[in-house]
Design an enzyme around this catalytic site. Structure first.
Site, mmCIF file in Angstrom:
data_model
loop_
_atom_site.group_PDB
_atom_site.id
_atom_site.type_symbol
_atom_site.label_atom_id
_atom_site.label_comp_id
_atom_site.label_asym_id
_atom_site.label_seq_id
_atom_site.Cartn_x
_atom_site.Cartn_y
_atom_site.Cartn_z
ATOM 1 N N HIS A 125 -20.179 -8.292 -11.986
ATOM 2 C CA HIS A 125 -21.430 -8.059 -11.265
ATOM 3 C C HIS A 125 -22.608 -8.719 -11.971
ATOM 4 C CE1 HIS A 125 -25.113 -5.738 -10.216
ATOM 5 N NE2 HIS A 125 -24.669 -6.028 -9.009
ATOM 6 N N ILE B 101 -27.816 -2.173 -9.659
ATOM 7 C CA ILE B 101 -28.954 -2.749 -8.944
ATOM 8 C C ILE B 101 -28.426 -3.798 -7.993
ATOM 9 C CG2 ILE B 101 -29.432 -4.569 -10.606
ATOM 10 C CD1 ILE B 101 -32.024 -2.592 -8.554
ATOM 11 N N ASN C 8 -25.122 -11.509 -10.281
ATOM 12 C CA ASN C 8 -26.345 -10.830 -9.846
ATOM 13 C C ASN C 8 -27.594 -11.258 -10.604
ATOM 14 O OD1 ASN C 8 -27.651 -8.518 -8.249
ATOM 15 N ND2 ASN C 8 -28.240 -8.057 -10.354
ATOM 16 N N HIS D 295 -20.821 -11.298 -4.276
ATOM 17 C CA HIS D 295 -21.691 -10.254 -4.819
ATOM 18 C C HIS D 295 -21.450 -8.915 -4.112
ATOM 19 C CE1 HIS D 295 -26.069 -8.672 -5.509
ATOM 20 N NE2 HIS D 295 -25.200 -8.082 -6.294
ATOM 21 N N HIS E 215 -20.064 -4.593 -5.274
ATOM 22 C CA HIS E 215 -20.635 -3.353 -4.723
ATOM 23 C C HIS E 215 -19.633 -2.594 -3.859
ATOM 24 C CE1 HIS E 215 -25.037 -3.767 -5.644
ATOM 25 N NE2 HIS E 215 -24.639 -5.009 -5.887
#
Length: 867
Positions: free
Chosen positions: A719, A867, A723, A528, A533
């Site tokens: 993602h 997010i 997520n 993740h 990110h």
């Protein structure tokens, strides 16, 4: 009559006839967002602007010619006369964020001609967010639209007036000559000089290493390695903030106080919208525990900090846990005077810490414990990107070939073969029927240090068999720890096989929990955080530094970078920092980010393509006879099945788009901005991964398409897949505990007696305790929500993002394809022949369902890591 007569534009629309001798006006419409009365930082902003306007025009706009250069100014586009926004005083500023529309009238000047850009000067005391400017009836052209989407600060903060371009698209060599200066100057502004202190109004995109996670002045316990810039701890670069170095150790960057976290620098246009910020603050209040933790711990110390039963955990969702009053809450209320604090500091008699029911227990409270659901989640759960084909038996470590677990694995071979539907181990291997979830090599080098903390962790390796009905059956779980007398003696490994009753059944449940703990930490920190990110942030920075907003690749990628820099900056401030929420809720604790840096050594950009990843893990093989060029060895692999559909749709859209602007491979090679962009990503953004073999060469259209497809895939679908299922599966801690506090008890011990007499209590004493559970659930509830301003794959927040009709048509086809994929997902989830799509827990696989509503939905693919 003027040469500008009644003409028709390319759409056949009639243009206004202008007569000689008259003052010709072009009507314009400006849509912007004023700094409003409820601004978090400046509630007096709108009132100040109203006072300013009584003293004269305060917002001016000047058109820049796209056709006529000024010989006296190096042939840069001629400037028109300033025009001013009308009725600023009379437009009522909403209490909450909302668009306001203004009129503006430009004087038509033939020597300026058709505009391609405009200058905006703000002489107010406060900034405003300029969304669009639209010109009607431009002589010789017709309607012209500018997509701005940028904060414009008072002119005193800028060296040059702000420039905005029309929604036309140009390669560098195709840019009209009068606009080239402005194109290049804008990129220079965005790059900055690499040294200045960066303020909130700055628009500078630059790189830095992760040297801002530590607080060395607080002592050794708050020190962490610098990530990036070394072979030991390589890392993707993050956005530079310009903060001064720490006083006690200048290698580190000083940190902001926690209560000023929202003020951390990112380029102003990368900040959350008012709507997004309000959502994040409202849902993030439970995370205020971060700085309340000592007081809460002191309270919990007076009572057992354990869940005594599974029923206690269910109270989190069915009634909430009532905590006693804390005398320090009043001071906290004064520190953060936001009405949203009611989410955590309830004054209405309601119980705090009342969470929504996680999907994994919504239909069936016990199905999570089954072996079928345990295995299914490796294919269709929160982290379906690690399982791989087993290549050899016994599986050996690559860390130290001399250390073998042959004996431990061979002991269980006979029991395993009882569950292979008549096959031997060798036959199952040959038929590609054996798979593994293997965290042995990733964790073993860290266990000696991790297990000196309060954690007690095994390195796990799970072996599974692909049954004839398409589901996976767990065969064995290996639990390994370093040898107690030293690493030179290897390791101690125990192998457990499925059992349902008595102490063996409880130990098997614990073994599965240790696997889930490994998977939970690896998922959160690597699959993740690192792979989405952190990996995508250098692309955000490089795109803004090297590709003009006029560039087709900038227009293609820009929506997939929305909110990422702001989100990552906040994460560095409160989540992944020393002592942050991740260290407090996942088992690697202080070694969490260091562990992710070691994992980055294996990151290779082309392998992030979904087909390449599936082939690398051995769960698919190349096969041109199949629609996506690969054949899945596990046919009912929901993540891969849906993912390949999404991947293919993205790639088709990217190919259609890129081929509109690049007619030949030579055009890719000759695009100066594109080549500088790609070089900067490799040399700076991912500067610790410079090896040329790890990257595409960017010499032809095929490489350009593959590169852009991978970037969009990472930012959107990958993602989403790792997520938005966090709460559905991890919101119920027993299903995905994040830490363990003791090893499997030995027969004859008091812990073993408890394991036999009260299995659930023994289980709960082993996994995440009560306080950390609440912290973890609070965190993943926030991370799993879609905010109200989310923009999903196949959508744009600005309909007129380009003036190119063929591009818009291709984008429409992309949206239609995604809608077809949604229909197919619904159909497959309803088909009982696909057993892995719903499973015993009755959680349908929707994590790659493109669209979604607001909230905690367990579906939807946002355009970006938002997010």
């Amino acid at each position: 009559m003027s040469q500008v007569d009644q003409l028709s534009d390319e759409n056949g629309n009639k243009r206004t006839k202008y007569e000689e001798g008259e003052i010709k006006k072009i009507k314009g419409t400006v849509v912007l967002l004023k700094k409003n009365l409820l601004d978090f930082n400046d509630p007096a902003a709108s009132l100040t602007d109203r006072f300013d306007d009584f003293r004269g025009h305060k917002v001016s706009l000047q058109l820049i010619s796209a056709v006529n250069g000024d010989p006296g100014k190096e042939f840069r586009g001629k400037l028109g006369k300033p025009a001013y926004l009308e009725d600023w005083i009379t437009k009522i500023t909403p209490l909450t964020a909302a668009d306001v529309t203004f009129n503006v009238n430009f004087e038509w000047e033939e020597e300026v001609g058709v505009p391609g850009a405009l200058l905006v000067k703000n002489s107010h005391h406060n900034e405003f967010y300029l969304k669009t400017v639209t010109l009607e009836d431009v002589p010789g052209h017709g309607r012209i639209h500018f997509v701005c989407n940028s904060w414009v600060y008072p002119a005193e903060y800028y060296k040059n007036d702000r420039v905005f371009f029309t929604n036309q698209t140009y390669l560098p060599t195709e840019t009209p000559q009068p606009l080239r200066y402005y194109r290049e100057e804008e990129l220079l502004t965005l790059r900055g000089n690499g040294t200045e202190k960066l303020e909130e109004w700055d628009r500078v995109y630059d790189y830095d290493v992760y040297n801002d996670l530590s607080e060395p002045e607080k002592g050794p316990e708050h020190a962490r390695p610098i990530l990036g810039g070394s072979t030991e701890y390589p890392y993707p670069r993050r956005g530079r903030t310009g903060r001064p170095p720490a006083e006690t150790d200048p290698r580190y960057e000083s940190r902001l106080p926690l209560l000023k976290s929202l003020s951390i620098y990112v380029p102003r246009d990368e900040r959350f919208s008012y709507l997004k910020l309000s959502d994040v603050v409202a849902y993030g209040l439970k995370s205020v525990f971060q700085f309340l933790r000592p007081e809460f711990e002191a309270q919990f110390d007076s009572t057992p900090s354990e869940f005594d039963s599974l029923e206690d955990i269910l109270k989190l969702y069915e009634g909430g846990i009532k905590l006693p009053d804390f005398p320090f809450l009043e001071s906290i209320r004064r520190e953060i005077p936001l009405p949203m604090l009611k989410e955590i500091f309830r004054t209405d008699g309601e119980r705090p810490f009342h969470f929504p029911m996680p999907q994994v227990i919504e239909e069936d409270k016990t199905a999570w414990r089954t072996d079928e659901e345990f295995a299914r989640e490796m294919l269709a759960g929160l982290n379906p990107v690690v399982i791989r084909l087993l290549q050899e038996f016994p599986p050996n470590s690559k860390l130290n070939p001399k250390v073998s677990n042959d004996e431990a694995s061979s002991k269980t071979k006979e029991r395993m073969e009882e569950n292979l539907e008549g096959l031997t181990i060798e036959e199952a291997l040959k038929c590609n029927k054996l798979f593994t979830l293997d965290y042995h090599d990733a964790l073993m080098p860290y266990l000696s240090r991790i297990n000196l903390t309060s954690a007690k962790i095994y390195a796990t390796r799970t072996l599974l068999f692909l049954k004839s009905d398409g589901t996976l059956k767990p065969l064995a779980i290996e639990l390994s720890v370093p040898h107690p007398d030293g690493d030179q003696l290897g390791e101690v490994t125990e192998v457990y096989t499925p059992a349902e009753h008595g102490a063996e059944g409880t130990i098997w449940q614990l073994a599965k929990a240790y696997v889930a703990i490994n998977d939970s930490g690896y998922h959160q920190l690597i699959c993740h955080w690192l792979h989405t990110h952190a990996a995508i942030e250098p692309f955000v920075i490089a795109t803004n530094r090297q590709l003009s907003v006029l560039h087709p690749i900038h227009k293609l990628l820009h929506p997939h970078f929305r909110d990422t820099m702001n989100l990552n900056a906040l994460a560095r401030q409160t989540l992944i920092n020393a002592g942050g929420l991740l260290e407090r809720t996942v088992f690697p604790a202080k070694y969490a980010m260091e562990w992710s840096a070691v994992a980055y050594k294996d990151w290779v950009f082309p392998e992030q393509a979904l087909p390449a990843d599936l082939i690398k893990r051995g769960v698919a093989v190349e096969d041109p006879k199949y629609p996506h060029g690969v054949r899945l060895l596990i046919e009912d692999y929901p993540y891969a099945v849906d993912g390949l559909e999404i991947w293919s749709a993205i790639k088709t859209w990217v190919e259609d788009y890129c081929f509109l602007y690049y007619k030949t491979d030579d055009m890719v090679q000759e695009d100066s901005e594109l080549q500088l962009w790609w070089n900067e990503i490799r040399e700076k953004g991912h500067g610790d991964k410079k090896n040329a073999s790890w990257w595409h060469k960017m010499q032809n259209r095929k490489e350009l398409v593959e590169t852009c497809t991978i970037i969009i895939w990472i930012a959107s679908a990958l993602h989403a897949a790792v997520n938005f299922g966090q709460y559905a599966y991890g919101g119920y801690i027993p299903n995905r505990p994040a830490m363990s506090r003791r090893f499997i008890p030995k027969p004859g011990s008091l812990e073993y007696d408890e394991l036999e007499s009260n299995p659930d209590k023994a289980f709960l004493k082993t996994v995440t305790p009560q306080l950390q559970s609440i912290l973890g659930i609070s965190l993943i509830e926030i991370l799993s929500r879609h905010t109200s301003d989310e923009v999903f794959l196949g959508q744009r927040d600005t309909p007129e993002w380009t003036a190119d009709k063929k591009t818009l048509e291709a984008f429409g086809r992309f949206g239609q394809k995604l809608a077809e994929i949604e229909d197919r997902i619904i159909s497959m989830n309803s088909d009982e022949n696909w057993k892995n799509r719903v499973g015993p827990a009755k959680v349908p696989y929707t994590l790659l369902f493109p669209s979604s509503e607001v909230g905690l939905t367990g579906k939807g693919i946002p355009n970006s890591v938002s997010i």
